[in-house]
Design an enzyme around this catalytic site. Sequence first.
Site, PDB file in Angstrom:
ATOM      1  N   CYS A  69     -60.091  75.916 -20.624  1.00  0.00           N
ATOM      2  CA  CYS A  69     -60.334  77.345 -20.821  1.00  0.00           C
ATOM      3  C   CYS A  69     -61.752  77.624 -21.312  1.00  0.00           C
ATOM      4  O   CYS A  69     -62.238  78.749 -21.202  1.00  0.00           O
ATOM      5  CB  CYS A  69     -59.316  77.934 -21.793  1.00  0.00           C
ATOM      6  SG  CYS A  69     -59.276  77.133 -23.406  1.00  0.00           S
ATOM      7  N   GLU A  99     -61.393  70.180 -32.890  1.00  0.00           N
ATOM      8  CA  GLU A  99     -60.027  70.347 -32.363  1.00  0.00           C
ATOM      9  C   GLU A  99     -59.609  69.133 -31.540  1.00  0.00           C
ATOM     10  O   GLU A  99     -60.431  68.453 -30.934  1.00  0.00           O
ATOM     11  CB  GLU A  99     -59.929  71.634 -31.539  1.00  0.00           C
ATOM     12  CG  GLU A  99     -60.903  71.720 -30.374  1.00  0.00           C
ATOM     13  CD  GLU A  99     -60.213  71.522 -29.046  1.00  0.00           C
ATOM     14  OE1 GLU A  99     -59.025  71.182 -29.045  1.00  0.00           O
ATOM     15  OE2 GLU A  99     -60.874  71.693 -28.016  1.00  0.00           O
ATOM     16  N   SER A 156     -48.767  76.781 -24.806  1.00  0.00           N
ATOM     17  CA  SER A 156     -47.614  77.591 -25.203  1.00  0.00           C
ATOM     18  C   SER A 156     -46.761  76.846 -26.219  1.00  0.00           C
ATOM     19  O   SER A 156     -46.297  77.434 -27.209  1.00  0.00           O
ATOM     20  CB  SER A 156     -46.768  77.946 -23.980  1.00  0.00           C
ATOM     21  OG  SER A 156     -47.480  78.765 -23.091  1.00  0.00           O
TER      22      SER A 156
END
Length: 424
Positions: free
Chosen positions: A50, A114, A194
């Site tokens: 992304c 991250e 998700s």
Amino acid sequence: MKIIVFGITHKKATIDLREKVAFSQSKKQEAYSLLKESPFIHEAVILSTCNRSEVFAVVQDTSIARRWFKRFYTDFFQLKETALEGCNHFEKGREAVQYLYHVCVGVDSLVIGEDQILGQVKEAHAEALDFAATGKILNKLFLEAVTTAKEVKTETAISENALSISSIAVKQMENHLKGLVGKTVLVVGFGKMSRIAIENLLCKGIKRLYICNRTKESVQELIEKHPQIHYLSYDQKYEMLNGVDAVISATGAPHFIFYKEDMEKIYQKHRPMCMIDIALPRDIDPAVKEIEGIELFHIDDLKEIANENLAYRMDCIEIIKQSINEAIEKYEGWYQCLPIYPRIQAIKAYSETLTDQELEKLFKRLDHMAEEDRQVIEVVVKSLVKKMWKTPILQLKDAGIRGNGEAFAAFVDEFLGLDAGCGK
């Protein structure tokens, strides 16, 4: 051969552009076919997330490669000629190697430190292997970069207070709604992002969580463990909008799944709603933010929360860079020796053949010798030959690391009376 990387990232490119140059699964297949057909590209790995769309490659000529990749992106994604001006990046040689190490560690991420990017790099390399697009140079680089990243993350704890995009989305939702206790949330999609969002939501005391996915089987285990989780079919996503406080959408769809026109027909303004789109390409039509009562956020809106605890993680970066530099030196030593390894193998083969021939002659003359004695002589002679070659081979490797291996190899050939082409 040179290692290069070309692409765009969140640092220079807007989400609108990143969306246009995202490699979907079907596009990857087509892209790898084109990369493999190119006479300028010898190996390639596509890394598309992304926040980045990049190709790591092994090329003969870096200048040609830079022009080729700019044209490739423009044509492949049907962009305007000027679309990439000022927002693409290109590294070559050591800088390209260093860049991948930084990406793996999370130093180059929107969220410094991250962990998700490391898994994405591993997946990108695995896909390149599946498409038979990569070779020994990038294979070694990606494996070493991933291994080093795991080590330095453990040593420095740079990821300790880092957040993922998914957890940041939940935090943004929590801030906007002034808490999530007793709230009802809809999560669309059941991929990695998700699932991370769902894990975070379950810790926030939400009243009800709807998971919208194409199949129920994949979410059945979660439903059985958590009574507040309910399944929605993909076709029901609009119906539930008036019954939730917030939506997180993270599908892999190549197009919008929430359109302004459809939402205007269904959404009732009796309750405000927070929608967070962490997909790329985006799931939610940006025009949805024009609907009264709806607050829409996408990935680039989450930077403020991403920078929380940044000072702690920045303190780790200098230690990380030192570890990375040591790992890069090791990789570059291997890389510089690549042209030398065939010569070393040829020298070993030459010496073994010569030794076997001479031993055969000797044993013919000493045919009365016992087999046990022959074996002793063979072991001693081969050990002696191996020791004699040890120093020249080590010197050859060192010369390769210093970048003058071919010249030293020629000297070894001449000095020892070998064929000039034995290593070719």
